[in-house]
Design an enzyme around this catalytic site. Structure first.
Site, mmCIF file in Angstrom:
data_model
loop_
_atom_site.group_PDB
_atom_site.id
_atom_site.type_symbol
_atom_site.label_atom_id
_atom_site.label_comp_id
_atom_site.label_asym_id
_atom_site.label_seq_id
_atom_site.Cartn_x
_atom_site.Cartn_y
_atom_site.Cartn_z
ATOM 1 C CD GLU A 28 -2.852 -1.167 2.417
ATOM 2 O OE1 GLU A 28 -3.977 -1.647 2.337
ATOM 3 O OE2 GLU A 28 -2.379 -0.772 3.508
ATOM 4 C CD GLN A 69 -3.943 -21.193 -5.819
ATOM 5 O OE1 GLN A 69 -4.412 -22.061 -5.106
ATOM 6 N NE2 GLN A 69 -2.703 -21.234 -6.248
ATOM 7 C CB ILE A 71 -6.793 -17.228 -0.543
ATOM 8 C CG1 ILE A 71 -6.199 -18.497 -1.157
ATOM 9 C CG2 ILE A 71 -6.495 -17.164 0.956
ATOM 10 C CD1 ILE A 71 -4.680 -18.479 -1.303
ATOM 11 N N GLY A 72 -8.877 -14.839 -0.824
ATOM 12 C CA GLY A 72 -9.508 -13.609 -0.317
ATOM 13 C C GLY A 72 -11.008 -13.777 -0.159
ATOM 14 C CG ASN A 99 -5.975 -2.865 -3.776
ATOM 15 O OD1 ASN A 99 -5.962 -3.648 -4.732
ATOM 16 N ND2 ASN A 99 -5.640 -3.228 -2.548
ATOM 17 C CE LYS A 101 -4.973 -8.503 -9.818
ATOM 18 N NZ LYS A 101 -3.651 -9.094 -9.608
ATOM 19 C CE1 TYR A 106 -12.059 -6.863 -0.223
ATOM 20 C CE2 TYR A 106 -11.903 -4.487 -0.101
ATOM 21 C CZ TYR A 106 -11.370 -5.727 0.147
ATOM 22 O OH TYR A 106 -10.148 -5.823 0.754
#
Lengths: 136, 136
Positions: A28, A69, A71-72, A99, A101, A106
């Site tokens: 960040e 994959q 995970i988030g 950001n 992505k 979200y």
């Protein structure tokens, strides 16, 4: 898909948690904002009245690349589950406007950009201003 | 200046706290977002592991008009004092972008607008999205 297990953090995870806080802050471009130490993480998260709760994702490193994959997504779904169990009617995330992505993820999971929709802005008081206000 | 005493909230303040939450939400044109009840405020704030801490300002009603008497400043200074005592190195406030009075006050006390300076945005997941994610 990577094999992922999401569980409550334990006190002995604090060294890894701090490492990940630092890695995220570096991404960040906000490394200078990380002021916490492993010792303070332990005290804040695992004392009698914890200041924070934390989930940890254990990922089995099958294929080198962790991105893409899911995970988030798994972590956010787990947060939703825990939040509902605790009686929350919503939860919020802070994200940097470049950001894309993260914002896309979200939104795809049903989140609303409150800064855009309602005009919410975030204000921060840092230690120097706090000390001046408190007369230290 | 109004005579103001700022103290820790007690459980019996919850009816007044809820009234003020509703008054603020009305001013923010976000009344539909208030889902909490007095009962839940009591449970969340005054149980064994409180979800929130709260300060209450008691103002002696000397002169009718409360605006411009420095009550907001006193409350923020008290928050700074308590935050320092608890070992915080910063604290944040969320504010609506049309609430210029509030933003000017926070800036005059040393706060930085993080949405402007660093690009932070706020994302919200509401109950419906949470339930979908949790598979309820």
């Amino acid at each position: 898909m990577a094999s992922t297990r999401i569980r409550e953090a334990r006190e002995r995870d604090c060294a890894d948690i701090l490492r990940m806080i630092r890695e995220l802050a570096k991404y960040e471009q906000l490394s200078h904002q990380v002021k916490i130490s492993e010792e303070v993480l332990r005290a804040d998260g695992f004392g009698e009245n914890p200041f924070f709760h934390c989930l940890v994702a254990e990922v089995v490193p099958e294929s080198g690349e962790l991105q893409g994959q899911g995970i988030g997504t798994k972590i956010i779904k787990k947060v939703a589950e825990v939040a509902l169990q605790k009686g929350c009617s919503q939860f919020r995330l802070a994200v940097l406007d470049w950001n894309k992505k993260a914002m896309d993820l979200y939104k795809s999971l049903g989140a609303q950009d409150l800064t855009e929709a309602e005009g919410w802005r975030s204000f921060r008081f840092e230690e120097e201003a706090m000390k001046e206000m408190a007369g230290c």
